[in-house]
Write an enzyme that holds these catalytic residues in place. Structure first.
Site, mmCIF file in Angstrom:
data_model
loop_
_atom_site.group_PDB
_atom_site.id
_atom_site.type_symbol
_atom_site.label_atom_id
_atom_site.label_comp_id
_atom_site.label_asym_id
_atom_site.label_seq_id
_atom_site.Cartn_x
_atom_site.Cartn_y
_atom_site.Cartn_z
ATOM 1 N N SER A 74 35.558 -8.181 48.176
ATOM 2 C CA SER A 74 35.420 -7.122 47.161
ATOM 3 C C SER A 74 36.671 -7.055 46.297
ATOM 4 O O SER A 74 36.582 -6.879 45.071
ATOM 5 C CB SER A 74 35.215 -5.758 47.840
ATOM 6 O OG SER A 74 34.085 -5.783 48.663
ATOM 7 N N ASN A 154 23.226 -12.283 48.549
ATOM 8 C CA ASN A 154 23.477 -11.899 49.941
ATOM 9 C C ASN A 154 22.220 -11.442 50.667
ATOM 10 O O ASN A 154 22.174 -11.506 51.885
ATOM 11 C CB ASN A 154 24.554 -10.812 50.024
ATOM 12 C CG ASN A 154 24.358 -9.718 49.020
ATOM 13 O OD1 ASN A 154 24.285 -9.966 47.814
ATOM 14 N ND2 ASN A 154 24.255 -8.496 49.501
ATOM 15 N N GLN A 182 28.903 -15.492 49.868
ATOM 16 C CA GLN A 182 27.837 -15.940 50.785
ATOM 17 C C GLN A 182 27.662 -17.451 50.776
ATOM 18 O O GLN A 182 26.996 -17.999 51.653
ATOM 19 C CB GLN A 182 26.501 -15.281 50.397
ATOM 20 C CG GLN A 182 26.445 -13.797 50.645
ATOM 21 C CD GLN A 182 26.403 -13.430 52.128
ATOM 22 O OE1 GLN A 182 26.073 -14.241 52.992
ATOM 23 N NE2 GLN A 182 26.758 -12.195 52.432
ATOM 24 N N GLY A 203 36.762 -14.066 54.226
ATOM 25 C CA GLY A 203 36.944 -14.720 55.517
ATOM 26 C C GLY A 203 35.898 -14.369 56.565
ATOM 27 O O GLY A 203 35.465 -15.223 57.338
ATOM 28 N N HIS A 204 35.471 -13.087 56.561
ATOM 29 C CA HIS A 204 34.649 -12.676 57.720
ATOM 30 C C HIS A 204 33.224 -13.212 57.680
ATOM 31 O O HIS A 204 32.467 -13.025 58.629
ATOM 32 C CB HIS A 204 34.676 -11.149 57.889
ATOM 33 C CG HIS A 204 33.894 -10.366 56.888
ATOM 34 N ND1 HIS A 204 32.689 -9.792 57.201
ATOM 35 C CD2 HIS A 204 34.137 -10.045 55.603
ATOM 36 C CE1 HIS A 204 32.229 -9.135 56.140
ATOM 37 N NE2 HIS A 204 33.094 -9.269 55.163
ATOM 38 N N THR A 240 53.570 -7.519 51.860
ATOM 39 C CA THR A 240 53.902 -8.527 52.868
ATOM 40 C C THR A 240 52.631 -9.240 53.335
ATOM 41 O O THR A 240 51.632 -8.592 53.642
ATOM 42 C CB THR A 240 54.605 -7.841 54.060
ATOM 43 O OG1 THR A 240 55.769 -7.195 53.531
ATOM 44 C CG2 THR A 240 55.009 -8.833 55.128
ATOM 45 N N CYS A 327 20.410 1.159 54.183
ATOM 46 C CA CYS A 327 20.683 2.170 55.202
ATOM 47 C C CYS A 327 22.176 2.287 55.471
ATOM 48 O O CYS A 327 22.666 3.344 55.827
ATOM 49 C CB CYS A 327 19.940 1.861 56.490
ATOM 50 S SG CYS A 327 20.079 0.155 56.987
HETATM 51 N N1 PLP Z 1 29.980 -10.342 47.655
HETATM 52 C C1 PLP Z 1 28.953 -10.689 48.420
HETATM 53 C C2 PLP Z 1 27.860 -11.547 47.853
HETATM 54 C C3 PLP Z 1 28.864 -10.228 49.738
HETATM 55 O O1 PLP Z 1 27.830 -10.559 50.490
HETATM 56 C C4 PLP Z 1 29.912 -9.422 50.236
HETATM 57 C C5 PLP Z 1 29.848 -8.871 51.590
HETATM 58 O O2 PLP Z 1 28.786 -8.662 52.140
HETATM 59 C C6 PLP Z 1 30.988 -9.121 49.397
HETATM 60 C C7 PLP Z 1 30.999 -9.597 48.110
HETATM 61 C C8 PLP Z 1 32.139 -8.287 49.866
HETATM 62 O O3 PLP Z 1 32.946 -9.012 50.739
HETATM 63 P P1 PLP Z 1 33.990 -8.213 51.673
HETATM 64 O O4 PLP Z 1 33.174 -7.617 52.763
HETATM 65 O O5 PLP Z 1 34.932 -9.247 52.170
HETATM 66 O O6 PLP Z 1 34.642 -7.215 50.814
#
Ligand code: PLP
Length: 396
Positions: A74, A154, A182, A203-204, A240, A327
Site C-alpha cells: 500500500s 487480487n 499479486q 513481501g507477505h 532506520t 467483510c
Molecule cells: N495491491 C494489491 C493488488 C493487493 O492484493 C494488496 C494486498 O492485498 C495490496 C496492494 C496491499 O499490500 P499490503 O498488504 O502489503 O499493503
C-alpha cells in the site's frame, strides 16, 4: 473423508517460509547493527540490505538503485501515485488514469488526489475481468500524468495486458505504474522488457513477513521524498532500515521468482480440477477469464448463498478461503471487483475465492470438492433468496 487443514487464501497472505525465517533470525540478536553505523556491525547490516536490494532488482530485471524498500504494498502504491501526481502537476499535468477494479490502495489514493485538484479517469473492465488497452489510449489526454493499472487482480486473478498498456503510455509520453502485489512470484515480470516505469510489490504475499514491500522506480523518474529525515533509501524514505524484513524479502523474492513455470505446471491442473469440480454445483459461475488468470486463483459465484456463511462453514471444515464481500472492512457491500465485471449484487455476495500454491495437494483438492457441495446445499436450504429463486420469484 477425514477433516484436514487447508490454507487456500494465499492471496490474502502467506506463511513466512522456513528459509526466509532462518535468513532473518540473525538480524534480531547478533547481526542487529544499524545499517547507518560506521563500525563493522553496521557495515555488515548495510551490506546485507544492499544484497537484498540486488535480489529484488534481479527478480524484476531492474537495477538495484531503482529499488526502494517500503513498509508494504500500500505504501508503494501511495508513493508512486501521489509522487507522480505531485511531480507532474508542476508541469501542468493533473490527470491520472486507472481502472475501476484496482485494489483500494490505488483507488483510495486516487480518491484522495481527486479532492486535491487531480482529475481521475476510471477505465472499465470487461465481463471477463480484462482491461482493453484501447480504452487506455482513448482516455489519455494532453494533461495525463500517469496511468496506473494492476498487473493481476487480487480477487478474480485476471492478468492484464501490461506490456501493451505500457507501450501505449510511452507512445503518448505518459508514466506507467503497475500494482504487481499479486503478480510477483506467480508470473514472469521484466520491468525493462515490459516498459514498466514504476512497480509496487509486497513481501507477505510471497512468504516474507507482513510489513515489508518495495517500489521499483525507473532511473530518471524523480519522485518526491516520501519520509523526511535521515539519508536512508538515498534520502527518499527516511527511517532506520528494517534489516530483518529487508533481508527476508530478498530471500523470498529470489525463491518466488525461480522455477515459476515448474511450480505453475503443478498448480494449474489442480486449480482447474477445483474449478471444474465446483462448477458441477448447479447455479455457479467462474468469475474472470479462465486462462488469463493467476495460476492459483479461482473465484466462483454460488447463487443463493451468502459468502460470509460459506466462509464460516468452510472454516469449520478446516478450509481457509475468502469471499467477494468486503467483510474485512466491516461492510457487507459486495466487492467492487465483482460488480465491475457486471455481477448483480446478490450474486456478488455469494462468491468464493480460493488461492492455492504448490503445497495444495491433490488430496486437498479432493477434500475441498468433497465438503463444498454439502455446505452449499445446507446453506441453500436455509436461504430465503434460494427459495425465491427456485420458485422463480423476483429477489433483490
Ligand atoms: N495491491 C494489491 C493488488 C493487493 O492484493 C494488496 C494486498 O492485498 C495490496 C496492494 C496491499 O499490500 P499490503 O498488504 O502489503 O499493503
Amino acid at each position: 473423508m477425514e477433516k484436514r487443514f487447508i490454507y487456500a487464501d494465499n492471496a490474502a497472505t502467506t506463511a513466512v517460509s522456513e528459509e526466509v525465517l532462518n535468513a532473518m533470525l540473525p538480524y534480531f540478536r547478533t547481526a542487529y547493527g544499524n545499517a547507518s553505523s560506521i563500525y563493522k556491525l553496521g557495515r555488515d547490516a548495510q551490506r546485507d540490505v544492499e544484497a537484498a536490494r540486488e535480489k529484488v532488482a534481479k527478480a524484476l530485471g531492474a537495477e538495484p538503485r531503482e529499488i526502494f524498500f517500503t513498509s508494504c504494498g500500500s505504501e508503494a502504491d501511495n508513493w508512486a501515485i501521489k509522487g507522480a501526481a505531485e511531480t507532474m502537476a508542476k508541469k501542468g499535468k493533473r490527470h491520472i488514469i486507472t481502472s475501476v477494479f484496482e485494489h483500494h490502495a490505488v483507488l483510495h489514493t486516487c480518491e484522495y488526489l481527486e479532492k486535491h485538484g487531480i482529475e481521475v479517469t476510471y477505465v472499465p473492465v470487461s465481463d471477463k475481468g480484462l482491461i482493453d488497452p484501447e480504452d487506455i489510449r482513448k482516455a489519455i489526454r494532453e494533461d495525463t500524468a500517469l496511468v496506473t493499472i494492476m498487473f493481476a487482480n487480487n480477487e478474480i486473478g485476471t492478468i492484464q495486458p501490461i506490456a501493451e498498456i505500457a507501450e501505449i503510455c510511452h507512445e503518448k509520453g505518459v508514466l506507467f505504474h503497475t500494482d504487481a502485489v499479486q503478480a510477483v512470484g506467480h508470473v514472469d515480470i521484466d520491468v525493462k522488457k515490459m516498459g514498466i516505469d514504476m512497480l509496487s510489490l509486497s513481501g507477505h504475499k510471497i512468504h516474507a513477513q507482513k510489513g515489508i514491500g518495495a517500489l521499483y522506480v525507473r532511473k530518471g523518474i524523480i519522485l518526491p521524498n516520501l519520509i523526511h529525515g535521515g539519508g536512508q533509501e538515498r534520502g527518499k524514505r527516511a527511517g532506520t532500515e528494517n534489516v530483518p524484513a529487508i533481508v527476508g524479502l530478498g530471500v523470498a523474492i529470489e525463491n518466488a521468482t525461480k522455477n515459476i513455470a515448474e511450480r505453475n505446471a503443478v498448480i494449474i491442473p489442480r486449480r482447474n480440477r477445483l474449478i471444474d469440480g465446483i462448477l458441477q454445483i448447479p447455479y455457479t459461475r467462474l468469475n474472470g477469464d479462465r486462462d488469463k488468470r493467476l495460476p492459483g486463483n479461482l473465484n466462483i459465484s454460488i447463487e443463493g448463498i451468502e459468502g460470509e456463511s460459506l466462509l464460516l462453514m468452510l472454516d469449520m471444515n478446516g478450509i481457509c478461503a475468502s469471499s467477494g464481500s468486503a467483510c474485512t472492512s466491516g461492510s457487507l457491500d459486495p466487492s467492487h471487483v465483482l460488480l465491475s465485471i457486471g455481477l448483480k449484487h446478490e450474486i456478488a455476495h455469494g462468491s468464493l475465492r480460493l488461492s492455492i500454491e504448490d503445497d495444495t495437494s491433490d488430496e486437498d483438492v479432493d477434500y475441498i470438492l468433497s465438503v463444498l457441495p454439502g455446505i452449499v446445499s445446507r446453506l441453500r436450504e436455509m436461504s430465503p433468496v434460494w427459495e425465491k429463486m427456485m420458485k422463480g420469484e423476483a429477489y433483490e
